[in-house]
Design an enzyme around this catalytic site. Structure first.
Site, PDB file in Angstrom:
ATOM      1  N   SER A  56       0.837  -1.200   0.000  1.00 30.69           N
ATOM      2  CA  SER A  56       0.000   0.000   0.000  1.00 30.69           C
ATOM      3  C   SER A  56       0.879   1.261   0.000  1.00 30.69           C
ATOM      4  O   SER A  56       1.652   1.448  -0.930  1.00 30.69           O
ATOM      5  CB  SER A  56      -0.980  -0.049   1.179  1.00 30.69           C
ATOM      6  OG  SER A  56      -1.979   0.924   1.055  1.00 30.69           O
ATOM      7  N   HIS A  59      -3.973  -1.509  -4.588  1.00 30.39           N
ATOM      8  CA  HIS A  59      -5.426  -1.677  -4.381  1.00 30.39           C
ATOM      9  C   HIS A  59      -6.217  -1.433  -5.672  1.00 30.39           C
ATOM     10  O   HIS A  59      -7.335  -0.942  -5.636  1.00 30.39           O
ATOM     11  CB  HIS A  59      -5.948  -0.731  -3.295  1.00 30.39           C
ATOM     12  CG  HIS A  59      -5.179  -0.759  -2.033  1.00 30.39           C
ATOM     13  ND1 HIS A  59      -5.066  -1.887  -1.252  1.00 30.39           N
ATOM     14  CD2 HIS A  59      -4.467   0.213  -1.400  1.00 30.39           C
ATOM     15  CE1 HIS A  59      -4.325  -1.598  -0.190  1.00 30.39           C
ATOM     16  NE2 HIS A  59      -3.942  -0.353  -0.256  1.00 30.39           N
TER      17      HIS A  59
END
Length: 158
Positions: A44, A79
């Site tokens: 992330s 993501h």
């Protein structure tokens, strides 16, 4: 930090992380770690940070470009399939030249770089992939990258 074999950076708020790293001098120290041959990894925000650019997400606001450490060229979007606003925002930012072309990764997919070049992609989820997104004919074009599905790889060793 310069005595570590690997440095792993978790997720969180990319903007806040980059501001604090700069204030504390960790940005330069991490670049020194890379130059020394220490493995850098993350998920992330901890994957966006190694690239020149990425998209960050404030609470309940639109995604916007952010500068990373610049160790890896281009931009990055984690993501890609896991947050509904990521994929369209990343493609739009690239199409409108607000961010450089770059790599997107679904949740469960990972990009492995060696000497600033993409070496391979792997996934822990059967349908997770990684992509390269660039502009062609005024459109954001997505190219799915070859990947190794780890479950198949492990099963073939049995």
């Amino acid at each position: 930090m310069l005595n570590q074999d690997i440095i792993y950076v978790g997720g969180g708020n990319t903007r806040n992380m980059m501001i604090l790293w700069k204030e504390w001098g960790l940005d330069e120290l991490l670049i020194q770690c890379y130059q020394k041959g220490i493995i850098l990894a993350g998920i992330s925000a901890g994957s966006i940070c190694w690239f020149e650019e990425g998209l960050t997400d404030p609470l309940n606001g639109p995604l916007y470009p952010i500068k990373g450490l610049g160790i890896l060229k281009g931009s990055h979007c984690p993501h890609y399939d896991g947050e509904n606003k990521r994929k369209p925002a990343y493609r739009q930012h690239i199409r409108e030249a607000l961010i450089m072309p770059g790599y997107a990764a679904d949740d469960g997919a990972a990009l492995h770089f060696v000497n600033e070049e993409l070496y391979k992609t792997v996934s822990s989820r059967k349908n997770a992939s990684a992509y390269y997104i660039e502009v062609k004919d005024h459109k954001a074009e997505e190219t799915r990258l070859d990947r190794i599905y780890l479950a198949e790889s492990v099963n073939s060793l049995s």
